[in-house]
Structures are given as structure tokens and as C-alpha cells.
Design a protein around this motif. Sequence first.
Motif, PDB file in Angstrom:
ATOM      1  N   PHE A 150      44.070  57.270  33.514  1.00  0.00           N
ATOM      2  CA  PHE A 150      44.510  58.342  34.418  1.00  0.00           C
ATOM      3  C   PHE A 150      46.008  58.681  34.240  1.00  0.00           C
ATOM      4  O   PHE A 150      46.562  59.438  35.017  1.00  0.00           O
ATOM      5  N   GLU A 151      46.613  58.106  33.201  1.00  0.00           N
ATOM      6  CA  GLU A 151      48.013  58.385  32.849  1.00  0.00           C
ATOM      7  C   GLU A 151      48.955  58.259  34.042  1.00  0.00           C
ATOM      8  O   GLU A 151      49.753  59.148  34.335  1.00  0.00           O
ATOM      9  N   ILE A 152      48.834  57.131  34.726  1.00  0.00           N
ATOM     10  CA  ILE A 152      49.619  56.921  35.947  1.00  0.00           C
ATOM     11  C   ILE A 152      51.120  56.808  35.649  1.00  0.00           C
ATOM     12  O   ILE A 152      51.950  57.239  36.447  1.00  0.00           O
ATOM     13  N   ASP A 153      51.467  56.288  34.483  1.00  0.00           N
ATOM     14  CA  ASP A 153      52.889  56.179  34.114  1.00  0.00           C
ATOM     15  C   ASP A 153      53.590  57.532  34.193  1.00  0.00           C
ATOM     16  O   ASP A 153      54.741  57.624  34.607  1.00  0.00           O
ATOM     17  N   ARG A 154      52.879  58.572  33.764  1.00  0.00           N
ATOM     18  CA  ARG A 154      53.449  59.919  33.760  1.00  0.00           C
ATOM     19  C   ARG A 154      53.650  60.413  35.205  1.00  0.00           C
ATOM     20  O   ARG A 154      54.671  60.998  35.540  1.00  0.00           O
ATOM     21  N   VAL A 155      52.663  60.108  36.061  1.00  0.00           N
ATOM     22  CA  VAL A 155      52.710  60.570  37.459  1.00  0.00           C
ATOM     23  C   VAL A 155      53.809  59.829  38.235  1.00  0.00           C
ATOM     24  O   VAL A 155      54.458  60.393  39.125  1.00  0.00           O
ATOM     25  N   LEU A 156      54.013  58.558  37.839  1.00  0.00           N
ATOM     26  CA  LEU A 156      54.972  57.684  38.549  1.00  0.00           C
ATOM     27  C   LEU A 156      56.389  58.248  38.617  1.00  0.00           C
ATOM     28  O   LEU A 156      57.162  57.899  39.509  1.00  0.00           O
ATOM     29  N   ARG A 157      56.705  59.119  37.671  1.00  0.00           N
ATOM     30  CA  ARG A 157      58.066  59.662  37.616  1.00  0.00           C
ATOM     31  C   ARG A 157      58.392  60.520  38.826  1.00  0.00           C
ATOM     32  O   ARG A 157      59.536  60.671  39.194  1.00  0.00           O
ATOM     33  N   HIS A 158      57.386  61.130  39.420  1.00  0.00           N
ATOM     34  CA  HIS A 158      57.688  62.037  40.534  1.00  0.00           C
ATOM     35  C   HIS A 158      56.842  61.789  41.784  1.00  0.00           C
ATOM     36  O   HIS A 158      56.832  62.593  42.696  1.00  0.00           O
ATOM     37  N   ARG A 159      56.136  60.661  41.819  1.00  0.00           N
ATOM     38  CA  ARG A 159      55.312  60.406  43.016  1.00  0.00           C
ATOM     39  C   ARG A 159      55.152  58.907  43.250  1.00  0.00           C
ATOM     40  O   ARG A 159      55.113  58.124  42.306  1.00  0.00           O
ATOM     41  N   VAL A 160      55.052  58.545  44.547  1.00  0.00           N
ATOM     42  CA  VAL A 160      54.731  57.158  44.902  1.00  0.00           C
ATOM     43  C   VAL A 160      53.223  56.994  44.704  1.00  0.00           C
ATOM     44  O   VAL A 160      52.429  57.665  45.377  1.00  0.00           O
ATOM     45  N   ILE A 161      52.860  56.158  43.755  1.00  0.00           N
ATOM     46  CA  ILE A 161      51.430  56.026  43.428  1.00  0.00           C
ATOM     47  C   ILE A 161      51.153  54.615  42.923  1.00  0.00           C
ATOM     48  O   ILE A 161      52.007  54.002  42.274  1.00  0.00           O
ATOM     49  N   GLN A 162      49.988  54.082  43.262  1.00  0.00           N
ATOM     50  CA  GLN A 162      49.587  52.765  42.755  1.00  0.00           C
ATOM     51  C   GLN A 162      48.101  52.753  42.472  1.00  0.00           C
ATOM     52  O   GLN A 162      47.333  53.443  43.154  1.00  0.00           O
ATOM     53  N   VAL A 163      47.709  51.945  41.489  1.00  0.00           N
ATOM     54  CA  VAL A 163      46.283  51.711  41.246  1.00  0.00           C
ATOM     55  C   VAL A 163      45.967  50.303  41.742  1.00  0.00           C
ATOM     56  O   VAL A 163      46.707  49.359  41.443  1.00  0.00           O
ATOM     57  N   HIS A 164      44.909  50.171  42.532  1.00  0.00           N
ATOM     58  CA  HIS A 164      44.460  48.853  43.012  1.00  0.00           C
ATOM     59  C   HIS A 164      43.000  48.699  42.646  1.00  0.00           C
ATOM     60  O   HIS A 164      42.220  49.620  42.854  1.00  0.00           O
ATOM     61  N   SER A 165      42.630  47.532  42.166  1.00  0.00           N
ATOM     62  CA  SER A 165      41.200  47.315  41.965  1.00  0.00           C
ATOM     63  C   SER A 165      40.603  46.788  43.261  1.00  0.00           C
ATOM     64  O   SER A 165      41.284  46.098  44.032  1.00  0.00           O
ATOM     65  N   CYS A 166      39.360  47.157  43.508  1.00  0.00           N
ATOM     66  CA  CYS A 166      38.705  46.668  44.740  1.00  0.00           C
ATOM     67  C   CYS A 166      37.192  46.749  44.609  1.00  0.00           C
ATOM     68  O   CYS A 166      36.666  47.366  43.676  1.00  0.00           O
ATOM     69  N   SER A 167      36.557  46.125  45.545  1.00  0.00           N
ATOM     70  CA  SER A 167      35.121  46.326  45.723  1.00  0.00           C
ATOM     71  C   SER A 167      34.903  46.604  47.201  1.00  0.00           C
ATOM     72  O   SER A 167      35.136  45.733  48.040  1.00  0.00           O
ATOM     73  N   ALA A 168      34.503  47.825  47.500  1.00  0.00           N
ATOM     74  CA  ALA A 168      34.251  48.174  48.900  1.00  0.00           C
ATOM     75  C   ALA A 168      33.075  47.345  49.436  1.00  0.00           C
ATOM     76  O   ALA A 168      32.998  47.078  50.630  1.00  0.00           O
ATOM     77  N   LEU A 169      32.203  46.940  48.519  1.00  0.00           N
ATOM     78  CA  LEU A 169      31.017  46.188  48.928  1.00  0.00           C
ATOM     79  C   LEU A 169      31.394  44.771  49.368  1.00  0.00           C
ATOM     80  O   LEU A 169      30.964  44.298  50.419  1.00  0.00           O
ATOM     81  N   THR A 170      32.214  44.075  48.552  1.00  0.00           N
ATOM     82  CA  THR A 170      32.571  42.687  48.889  1.00  0.00           C
ATOM     83  C   THR A 170      33.880  42.620  49.681  1.00  0.00           C
ATOM     84  O   THR A 170      34.256  41.560  50.162  1.00  0.00           O
ATOM     85  N   CYS A 171      34.575  43.745  49.772  1.00  0.00           N
ATOM     86  CA  CYS A 171      35.879  43.877  50.470  1.00  0.00           C
ATOM     87  C   CYS A 171      37.050  43.312  49.654  1.00  0.00           C
ATOM     88  O   CYS A 171      38.192  43.387  50.117  1.00  0.00           O
ATOM     89  N   GLU A 172      36.796  42.802  48.469  1.00  0.00           N
ATOM     90  CA  GLU A 172      37.893  42.270  47.673  1.00  0.00           C
ATOM     91  C   GLU A 172      38.894  43.369  47.322  1.00  0.00           C
ATOM     92  O   GLU A 172      38.500  44.442  46.843  1.00  0.00           O
ATOM     93  N   GLY A 173      40.164  43.099  47.583  1.00  0.00           N
ATOM     94  CA  GLY A 173      41.224  44.054  47.220  1.00  0.00           C
ATOM     95  C   GLY A 173      41.421  45.190  48.208  1.00  0.00           C
ATOM     96  O   GLY A 173      42.387  45.954  48.104  1.00  0.00           O
ATOM     97  N   LEU A 174      40.533  45.293  49.181  1.00  0.00           N
ATOM     98  CA  LEU A 174      40.561  46.438  50.112  1.00  0.00           C
ATOM     99  C   LEU A 174      41.783  46.395  51.025  1.00  0.00           C
ATOM    100  O   LEU A 174      42.547  47.365  51.140  1.00  0.00           O
ATOM    101  N   GLU A 175      41.966  45.242  51.664  1.00  0.00           N
ATOM    102  CA  GLU A 175      43.013  45.137  52.690  1.00  0.00           C
ATOM    103  C   GLU A 175      44.410  45.366  52.101  1.00  0.00           C
ATOM    104  O   GLU A 175      45.200  46.151  52.651  1.00  0.00           O
ATOM    105  N   SER A 176      44.715  44.718  50.992  1.00  0.00           N
ATOM    106  CA  SER A 176      46.073  44.828  50.439  1.00  0.00           C
ATOM    107  C   SER A 176      46.355  46.261  49.995  1.00  0.00           C
ATOM    108  O   SER A 176      47.460  46.781  50.189  1.00  0.00           O
ATOM    109  N   GLY A 177      45.352  46.923  49.425  1.00  0.00           N
ATOM    110  CA  GLY A 177      45.539  48.309  48.988  1.00  0.00           C
ATOM    111  C   GLY A 177      45.822  49.232  50.166  1.00  0.00           C
ATOM    112  O   GLY A 177      46.767  50.023  50.144  1.00  0.00           O
TER     113      GLY A 177
END
Length: 193
Positions: A150-177
Motif C-alpha cells: 500500500f506504499e505507506i512510506d510515501r503516505v507517511l510524509r504528509h499524514r499520520v498513518i500506521q499499519v497494524h496486523s490484527c484478527s478481529a475474530l481472535t481479537c489479537e492486535g485489536l486493542e493496541s491498534g
Amino acid sequence: MFSLLAGFIKYLFSKTEVHVLILGLDHAGKTTLLEQSKGIFRKVQGIPPEKITPTVGLNVGKMDIEGCFVILWDLGGQVRMRSIWDKYYADAHGVVFVLDAADVGRFEEAKLAFASILDHEDLGDVPVLLFANKQDLPGALSEEDVAESFEIDRVLRHRVIQVHSCSALTCEGLESGVRWLVQEAKGLARKLD
Ligand SMILES: Nc1nc2c(ncn2[C@@H]2O[C@H](COP(=O)(O)OP(=O)(O)OP(=O)(O)O)[C@@H](O)[C@H]2O)c(=O)[nH]1
Ligand SMILES: [Mg+2]
């Protein structure tokens, strides 16, 4: 003087209201994520995953996160529903984009939808969380692979953005994101208040 003081006290004790949009293609897991968030942040059981049906219109969730009163709007992701997304942009302080990281066949479609969100003038300063969802499935792309695709490095220059991995099913990674996004969105909500 009194009204100044009263205003200051109100500022100290009132909760910031933060509006978060949950967007993404149909079947990405947006509603599952919203309902599971209720369990995490409100300690009440949301609709169980197996009972969730495709969203027509929107679902709303309200919960306290990071000292804020957070209103989440989960919008339907089917093509005909995407045309109403932008009606909510002007009121948003943060966007969660949910990607089915196991469905590489729909990545191009997801990228187009994602780009249309980032390009929209009403979302200029809005922090964005890209959830690489469905990590419990074999073949799901990692956070790093999704960021590259998704070319996040390019977007990072002008926007606050992060990619987080998660599983909505098991809830892993959901809370921190979600906590990260609300922290970032809080600043914008206060600025606009
Ligand atoms: N394995 C797995 N399945 C998931 C996960 N999250 C959601 N799903 C499944 O994906 C399907 C779609 O989930 P929804 O939450 O309805 O997706 P949605 O993005 O809200 O879809 P629309 O309302 O049509 O836009 C359901 O069968 C969910 O159980 C996940 O993390 N892992
Ligand atoms: Mg839905």
C-alpha cells in the motif's frame, strides 16, 4: 472571570468526543471488529461473529477509550454503499481502514478504495489506521508486506498513518491498534472543538 474558570473546569473534567470511521471493502471484517471492540472496551458482549450479517447502511458503537468518549461508525463496504462514505468524512477525527489481508485477489480494489479516502479533501489532517485483518488465516500478508503493497512510506510524509496486523475474530492486535488511533485522533478532536 467566573465563566472563564467554569470553562476551564469543564475543559478539565469533560471527555473529548472522538469520531472514528471504520471503512473498507465488504467482507473485510469491519462489523466483527466493531462488535469485538465492545467486549474489549465496554466489557459487554457484542454480537457474536457468527451472527453478523453484511452491513446495509451503518452500525454505531459508543465506548470510552483512552479517556475519550469515542463514537465509531461502521459503514457498509459493498460497492453501492461506498457512495455514502464521504457524507461522514467532514465529522471524522480518525479513520480505521480494514483490509482482509488474506484476500490478495482483492488488494487492487482495496487500494483504490483506500486511495480515494486518503485523497479526499475532508480527510486532510485525519490520522489513519490500516488494519491488516484476518491474521489467523493461512496466507494472510504481514503488517510489513501490507505496508509495502500500500506504499505507506510515501503516505507517511504528509499524514499520520500506521499499519497494524490484527484478527478481529481472535481479537489479537485489536486493542493496541484502536488505542493508537484514538490517541492520535484525540488531538484533532480537541483542535476542532
Ligand atoms: N478468519 C477470520 N474471519 C474474519 C475476521 N474478521 C472477520 N471475519 C469474517 O469475515 C466475514 C465478514 O465479516 P464482517 O465483519 O461482516 O465484514 P464487513 O467488513 O463488516 O462487511 P460489510 O458489512 O459487507 O462491509 C465474516 O464471515 C467474519 O466472521 C478475522 O479476523 N479472521
Ligand atoms: Mg459490516
